[in-house]
Design a protein around this motif. Structure first.
Motif, PDB file in Angstrom:
ATOM      1  N   ALA A  72      -9.632  -4.138  -7.095  1.00 50.50           N
ATOM      2  CA  ALA A  72     -10.286  -3.698  -5.858  1.00 50.50           C
ATOM      3  C   ALA A  72      -9.262  -3.191  -4.855  1.00 50.50           C
ATOM      4  O   ALA A  72      -9.479  -2.189  -4.161  1.00 50.50           O
ATOM      5  CB  ALA A  72     -11.097  -4.836  -5.259  1.00 50.50           C
ATOM      6  N   LYS A  73      -8.127  -3.873  -4.788  1.00 49.04           N
ATOM      7  CA  LYS A  73      -7.084  -3.427  -3.855  1.00 49.04           C
ATOM      8  C   LYS A  73      -6.600  -2.039  -4.234  1.00 49.04           C
ATOM      9  O   LYS A  73      -6.460  -1.156  -3.393  1.00 49.04           O
ATOM     10  CB  LYS A  73      -5.884  -4.370  -3.934  1.00 49.04           C
ATOM     11  CG  LYS A  73      -6.104  -5.752  -3.437  1.00 49.04           C
ATOM     12  CD  LYS A  73      -4.796  -6.526  -3.585  1.00 49.04           C
ATOM     13  CE  LYS A  73      -5.016  -8.006  -3.440  1.00 49.04           C
ATOM     14  NZ  LYS A  73      -3.831  -8.780  -3.796  1.00 49.04           N
ATOM     15  N   ASP A 120      -8.848   0.721  -3.421  1.00 45.93           N
ATOM     16  CA  ASP A 120      -8.824   1.049  -2.000  1.00 45.93           C
ATOM     17  C   ASP A 120      -7.695   2.046  -1.709  1.00 45.93           C
ATOM     18  O   ASP A 120      -7.819   2.904  -0.845  1.00 45.93           O
ATOM     19  CB  ASP A 120      -8.618  -0.260  -1.213  1.00 45.93           C
ATOM     20  CG  ASP A 120      -8.898  -0.082   0.255  1.00 45.93           C
ATOM     21  OD1 ASP A 120      -9.737   0.781   0.572  1.00 45.93           O
ATOM     22  OD2 ASP A 120      -8.277  -0.779   1.060  1.00 45.93           O
ATOM     23  N   ARG A 149       0.827  -1.198   0.000  1.00 44.73           N
ATOM     24  CA  ARG A 149       0.000   0.000   0.000  1.00 44.73           C
ATOM     25  C   ARG A 149       0.865   1.253   0.000  1.00 44.73           C
ATOM     26  O   ARG A 149       0.822   2.045   0.922  1.00 44.73           O
ATOM     27  CB  ARG A 149      -0.940  -0.028   1.196  1.00 44.73           C
ATOM     28  CG  ARG A 149      -1.740  -1.313   1.274  1.00 44.73           C
ATOM     29  CD  ARG A 149      -2.580  -1.360   2.505  1.00 44.73           C
ATOM     30  NE  ARG A 149      -3.556  -0.287   2.502  1.00 44.73           N
ATOM     31  CZ  ARG A 149      -4.750  -0.403   1.943  1.00 44.73           C
ATOM     32  NH1 ARG A 149      -5.106  -1.495   1.351  1.00 44.73           N
ATOM     33  NH2 ARG A 149      -5.584   0.613   1.982  1.00 44.73           N
TER      34      ARG A 149
END
Lengths: 418, 952
Positions: B146-147, B150, B114
């Motif tokens: 989707a990750k 986010d 991330r």
């Protein structure tokens, strides 16, 4: 989806955490501990706990709490099912699911969790796929690995992962081809004081152990398929054929698996194999009571009842017991107040009896509640619902497999009220 | 050999040793070292110092080693973003690997890192992987979208990944379809209004095909997605049901429950006389029963859902009473749920069995469960009239046990039985009175006092009994105090001669010695009533009571309908609409069951807005819980007030009938018309103050806003005049002024750029810093021609609200960077929160009520808006233009109360109560919101809107 997982032992230590998205601090578990404290018994912790920013969904398995953290609306059953799958996978890999085995295999555990969930979405949960990806630890393998330097992570794409039959891998080979089926039925029942049945139902499963070469296509048919009106199947079973012909047609997974489970609740179909005569009473005056329990066969279809055990949670005020049994051994644990009477085989000629006096804390009032008897038993070679397999056929392969079906009936949650 | 050996090296130079091992030439040593690092990581030791060394191990063909390094990377990349960049090259290379397992692993891991910087590099490999020839890679890539969303939603949209993802719904591989659905559903959750999952018959067909072939988890995603679809007609509905029904036999209980949800919803559209409808009903029972033989945690969730299903369609499980019988070793949370369902299923046919069970439960060990069982007996009595007598005798048996909490619960429910069947079972009062002393819980005491008061004429020593309670009046809880007051007044009206002293005593205790306004109010009202007109008092106090309803704890029908659409979700476990507890992240879209329409027999549903009556008999009314003040208030303008309002005597008849002697008059002052909580002399002082003061200030404001009028409100919504954000001095000659507006549902930043420098300006661009509500430019800043000296250009920049979010101080602060050919300039400005009010912010009445109650009182903020001359109608219409919706209005004592709702772009609801005093120049507002920070901003917005153009 599933954000994080914490494993907590019964002492309240978080001994493993895994995050699939951003890291959620351990402090979130404080809400869990709070609920745990409120619940008293570990079994009574509510499965869904809400906190200001997260939801905690937990299960209690093998004295470990599996606490998952979720942040958005997720079907709770989805999470609970997944957690059970995690526990089963650990059991499958390490033989038992306990804090020490998990700690001993922490790297494999991490690899497994990583493989089972991606970004909170389940990825590979089928045991045979996981085993192709990550080899289970064995003493032999770890020795071989250290010598040859090979790893216990498979380098090829698991074959089942993508095919329409993800449960079976290609290229299975056996020298002895065999397919065994166990029909196991458990009777859940509540019998009231007078001996009549309050409710009774049968939870049945057919577990299979199939070791067949190639891609066999099996068909299992029953003598009396009408019994089965409430069933759930392993994904391999072709539902259409069941609907139209009432046979189980499937390409089996390799190894052991649960083919189907079923539920028989029509009262007249549920035979109660034993009866219990009991009399437990406490005297108004003086601090004592009497206990007298006799068990006997009822509808056993001519089979032997074995492994008979009676467990009772006695009132808190009970101090000690002075009992004699005509058969088997009995034990009273004064701390947990649990009385266990291990009988063994039920002999219809000489019925087992447990009799004697109970002593209660002096001065304590007569106990209000009556202990419930939990009864455990086993009957080999009998499916109490009357279910019978008529034949097993195999298509798609040429060899002749060994086949076998075994029946067994057990007590599930079989309770007698007093 | 176990992994526990990795934990044993706790010596001093551990990190140093590991470093050496990681850089070893021997593969095996390297791997062991990485394992040790991972083991330390899992127990929370900081091994981030080894980052470069571990990353160096990444370039290997050993898959296990690679996976271990990836595990490490995911954990530490965030804290070492610069180092993480080092890993990018390997990732990109791995995404090209001939082995699909490695390609998938690489794209999967990249998504888990991330770090903003990495995401840029991720786009190209991800695009390739989404189109990969191997479905395993495609399905992994779908989740990766989707990750990425986010981490950086804007990026995903800009790169067009959402469209690619939508295309994957038509993929040939069912697993890819399932993952695409899962990813889209997750993304859609943060974008309530986006039409990501645009379902049409074609896509539904694809989903249904994939449903048969994908994994159990994929089936859950697909079923949940299907549940959002509304079929066009009953034929389509039936065909979907037919294809979903086989899922009911799945071994995974989550699949079963999701299938139940789809069926429960689509069934609504089927005609009831259809054979298939009956078949479907029959098919639903067995899987629900089977869920109850699973592990206790699964049982719990299943039971919470069955509770809804039983209320919505009682016919499904009406023959399955026995499976809900409690086993003594069920966990307590399962026991309580089972009990609840047993009562819902109780009917004349099975009541004997149920009662026998309940009596059994009442002797169990667990106190909570026993209490609930006793209460359940009472509920059975009320629900099934034939059983009432047996229930009462069972309760009496239980009272005889003298177990304290059993007795108390029994008395509470007997009170309800008395109300339901008046003049039938009063013979048991004597037995009840014997247990008076053992009652120590307020609810039981209150119930007993009610019984004594209600039947005072039959109880010889009623006055003594009540007097005994009166001794400790101040130590009692409010509930008991109120009940005692009422009971003694009843007693007085029934036996006036002997009890005058007692009633005077209780009235003075209630009015003079109590701080509780409710108690004082009730005391005063009785006092007034008794002193004015004893006959009227008798009529009011001893009036016949309305019968209580049969079913209690029923979920209100609209809520039940919404919850039925959420079967299997958290909402169904909490029995609350998702809007009540899922904050921000999700749009509060209220799901509704589809209404059957067309196909000829529409006579069944005369009113399209009403749900088709499912339950044949009329649904029992719901008793609003007591103390539901707002509920009462809002109901007032829905229906004519019933007996619930206090009977106020319209005019004071001073001393007309001084039954109770002096003191009273002075106490009652003259304020009965005013707010009861207010003391005597306050009167209407505040109303007189403002007008004169208000006038000049107001006109000044008006002038100010007249200036802005030219820019002002073409679409009616409210716009603040432009202000200078960046003076020319600070920006090398570029002056920027601007404002924000919401026009036709689109957020706009309206900017004027003025070139006050000597040279031409070109190449304008704009960027926002992260901000509280994710505002971001929806397009580039378009300055078409170069800006020559002394020229001004006006630009409307549309904004989106999907940018990265970071909480700002103040909340509505926006930091902006504008670039031109000269330099980059930074400034910050504040936008009015009203631009974030969305058009669909009108809340359902019931939801409003529930939400208002649900938000803790700590979150309530009160403000006074001074000097605004509006009446409630102009306020309503003026606020409406800003998407502030008035849901209900009522008038109390010359004050108009407006109940309003607002929804922000990020899905947060704000509830407002606005009190407008006609003729006085000010309003009071109370703001309730789960995010209390916004309250101040909302106040500012109201102030602006209500004060502007008050002359217009």
């Amino acid at each position: 989806m599933i954000h994080s997982l914490f494993l907590i032992n019964s002492a309240g230590d978080i001994f493993l955490e895994k995050h699939w998205k951003s890291v959620v601090g351990r402090s979130v578990c404080d809400y869990f501990f709070e609920a745990q404290e409120k619940a008293g018994e570990p079994e009574n912790v509510p499965p869904v706990i809400s906190t200001p920013h997260h939801y905690l969904i937990n299960i209690f398995r093998d004295r470990i709490f599996f606490v998952s953290v979720i942040q958005t609306e997720v079907p709770p059953l989805f999470v609970i099912e997944f957690l059970h799958r995690v526990a089963e996978t650990f059991q499958d890999y390490f033989g038992e699911c306990s804090e020490s085995t998990i700690k001993d295999n922490v790297v494999i555990v991490y690899e497994l969790l990583e493989e089972m969930l991606d970004n909170g979405f389940p990825l590979a949960t089928e045991s045979n796929i996981l085993k192709e990806l990550i080899k289970p630890p064995t003493i032999l393998r770890s020795m071989v690995n250290t010598i040859t330097g090979s790893s216990n992570v498979g380098a090829t794409l698991p074959t089942g992962q993508l095919s329409t039959i993800p449960w079976r891998r290609a290229g299975v080979k056996y020298t002895n081809n065999e397919a065994y089926f166990d029909a196991i039925e458990e009777i859940d029942a509540i019998i009231d004081k007078s001996g009549s049945t309050v409710c009774a139902e049968i939870q049945g499963v057919i577990d299979a152990c199939v070791k067949l070469t190639g891609m066999p296509d099996l068909t299992l048919s029953f003598m009396n398929p009408r019994l089965l009106d409430d069933v759930s199947f392993h994904p391999c079973v072709r539902f259409k054929r069941w609907e139209s012909e009432r046979v189980l047609s499937f390409i089996p997974p390799d190894g052991s698996f649960r083919l189907m489970s079923y539920h028989v609740s029509a009262q007249n179909l549920v035979a109660i194999p034993i009866y219990v005569k009991q009399n437990i009473s406490f005297f108004e005056s003086g601090s004592s009571g009497r206990l007298d329990i006799t068990l006997g066969p009822k509808q056993t279809m001519g089979k032997q009842v074995e492994g008979l055990t009676v467990t009772m949670h006695m009132p808190k005020v009970l101090l000690s017991v002075n009992l004699t049994a005509t058969q088997g051994t009995h034990k009273f644990d004064p701390v947990t107040k649990v009385l266990v009477w291990d009988i063994g085989k039920l002999n219809p000629q000489k019925l087992p009896n447990l009799k004697g006096s109970l002593s209660v804390q002096s001065g304590a009032p007569k106990p209000e509640e009556n202990p419930t008897l939990n009864i455990d038993f086993k009957i080999q070679q009998l499916a109490i619902s009357g279910l019978k397999v008529s034949r097993l056929d195999m298509y798609g392969e040429k060899y002749k497999p060994f086949k076998g079906v075994k029946y067994i009936t057990k007590a599930g949650r079989f309770q007698v009220r007093t | 050999m176990t992994d526990s050996k990795y934990f044993t090296t706790t010596k001093k130079g551990e990190i140093f040793e590991l470093k050496a091992e990681l850089n070893s030439d021997k593969k095996e040593k390297k791997k062991e070292a990485v394992k040790k690092v991972i083991a330390s990581m899992t127990v929370g030791k900081d091994v981030s110092a080894l980052f470069p060394d571990v990353v160096n191990c990444m370039q290997t063909d050993n898959l296990e080693l690679k996976k271990l390094v990836y595990l490490y990377l995911m954990n530490y990349a965030k804290s070492q973003p610069d180092m993480a960049i080092m890993a990018v090259n390997t990732f990109v290379k791995d995404c090209e690997d001939p082995n699909p397992l490695i390609r998938a692993l690489a794209v999967r891991t990249m998504g888990c890192i991330r770090v903003d910087k990495i995401t840029e590099y991720l786009c190209e490999p991800l695009r390739k992987c989404l189109k990969d020839e191997d479905p395993y890679v495609r399905k992994t890539a779908a989740v990766c979208v989707a990750k990425l969303h986010d981490i950086n939603a804007q990026l995903v949209e800009d790169q067009g990944f959402l469209d690619t993802l939508k295309d994957l719904i038509s993929d040939s591989n069912p697993m890819v379809v399932a993952n695409a659905v899962a990813a889209l559903s997750e993304i859609a959750e943060s974008h309530p209004n986006s039409n990501l999952l645009d379902l049409n018959p074609q896509s539904i067909n694809k989903l249904l095909t994939a449903l048969n072939e994908c994994t159990e988890w994929g089936q859950i995603f697909i079923l949940d997605c299907l549940a959002n679809y509304t079929p066009r007609d009953d034929r389509e509905s039936q065909s979907i049901c037919e294809r979903v029904t086989p899922r009911l036999s799945h071994a995974n209980s989550a699949v079963v429950l999701s299938a139940v949800k789809v069926l429960m919803k689509f069934m609504e559209m089927l005609p009831k006389d259809l054979d298939y409808y009956g078949t479907l009903l029959k098919k639903l029972a067995p899987p629900l029963v089977t869920l109850l033989s699973a592990e206790p945690e699964l049982q719990y969730v299943a039971l919470r859902n069955i509770n809804l299903i039983v209320q919505k369609r009682p016919e499904i499980l009406k023959h399955e009473m026995k499976v809900f019988f409690v086993k003594y070793n069920d966990p307590i949370y399962v026991k309580l749920e089972k009990l609840d369902i047993m009562i819902r299923l109780a009917s004349q046919a099975n009541i004997a069995q149920v009662l026998a069970e309940l009596k059994e439960y009442a002797t169990e060990v667990d106190v909570d469960f026993v209490r609930k069982a006793v209460r359940a007996i009472g509920r059975c009595a009320i629900k099934v009239e034939q059983s009432a007598e047996r229930c009462v005798s069972t309760l009496l048996d239980l009272i005889q046990t003298k177990v304290n909490y059993v007795v108390q619960e029994a008395i509470v429910v007997i009170k309800d039985i008395f109300r339901k069947y008046p003049n039938k079972y009063e013979s048991v009062i004597a037995t009840l009175c014997e247990n008076l002393d053992s009652l120590d819980e307020p609810e039981a005491r209150a119930a007993m006092i009610w019984i004594v008061g209600e039947y005072a004429e039959r109880i010889d020593n009623a006055d003594e009994l009540l007097e005994s309670f009166l001794e400790g009046f101040h130590d009692e809880s409010t509930q008991v105090q109120l009940q005692l007051l009422t009971a003694i007044v009843k007693l007085f009206l029934k036996k006036p001669t002997e009890t005058q002293e007692l009633v005077q005593q209780v009235l003075s205790l209630a009015t003079q010695d109590s701080d509780n306004p409710d108690l004082r109010d009730r005391g005063y009202i009785y006092w007034r009533l008794l002193s004015t007109d004893p006959v009227a008092a008798k009529e009011v106090v001893l009036a016949e009571k309305p019968l209580i309803s049969e079913e209690t704890d029923l979920i209100e029908p609209t809520l039940l309908e919404e919850l039925t659409c959420h079967i299997g979700t958290l909402a169904s476990v909490y029995h609350k609409p998702p809007s009540a507890f899922v904050e921000g992240s999700r749009g509060v879209q209220h799901k509704r069951l589809p209404v059957r329409a067309g196909s000829g027999e529409s006579s069944e549903s005369p009113d399209a807005s009403q749900p088709v009556g499912v339950v044949a008999d009329t649904p029992p009314a719901v008793i609003p819980s007591q103390g539901d003040l707002l509920g009462d208030l809002l109901n007032l303008d829905l229906a004519p007030p019933t007996s619930s309002g206090p009977p106020v005597v319209p005019s004071m008849q001073m001393g007309a009938m001084d039954l109770l002697g002096g003191g009273l008059d002075s106490l009652l002052g003259g304020d009965i018309g005013g707010s009861p909580a207010m003391g005597g002399g306050l009167a209407s002082a505040p109303a007189a103050v403002a007008p004169s003061l208000g006038a000049p200030a107001n006109s000044g404001l008006d002038m100010l806003f007249d200036l802005g009028g030219s820019v002002g409100m073409p679409s009616g919504s409210f716009v603040v005049p432009k202000a200078v954000w960046l003076p020319a001095m600070k920006a090398k000659g570029l002056e920027i002024s601007g404002t924000f507006a919401r026009r036709g549902g689109v957020l706009q930043m309206e900017i004027s750029l003025t070139n006050k420098a000597m040279s031409v300006m070109t190449d304008f661009a704009i960027q926002f810093n992260r901000n509280s509500f994710g505002l971001a430019p929806a397009g580039p800043l378009q300055v078409l021609t170069p800006l020559s000296p002394n020229q001004t250009t006006e630009i409307s920049l549309p904004l989106s609200t999907v940018g990265p979010v970071m909480k700002m101080e103040p909340l509505n602060n926006l930091q902006v960077a504008v670039k031109n050919n000269i330099d980059v300039f930074y400034f910050s400005c504040q936008y009015p929160i009203s631009i974030l009010f969305v058009e669909d912010g009108k809340m359902e009445r019931q939801v409003f009520l529930a939400t208002w109650k649900d938000i803790p009182n700590d979150n309530e903020a009160q403000f006074q808006i001074k000097d605004c001359h509006v009446n409630s109608d102009t306020a309503t219409s003026r606020l409406q233009t800003c998407n502030i919706f008035t849901i209900a209005k009522r008038t109390v004592e010359g004050q108009d109360m407006l109940y309003q709702s607002i929804k922000l772009t990020n899905g947060i609801w704000i509830l407002v109560e606005l009190r407008v005093q006609t003729g006085s120049p000010g309003c009071m507002m109370s703001v309730k919101c789960r995010a209390p920070e916004v309250a101040q901003l909302v106040f500012q917005c109201y102030e602006m809107v209500l004060k502007t153009s008050s002359d217009a």
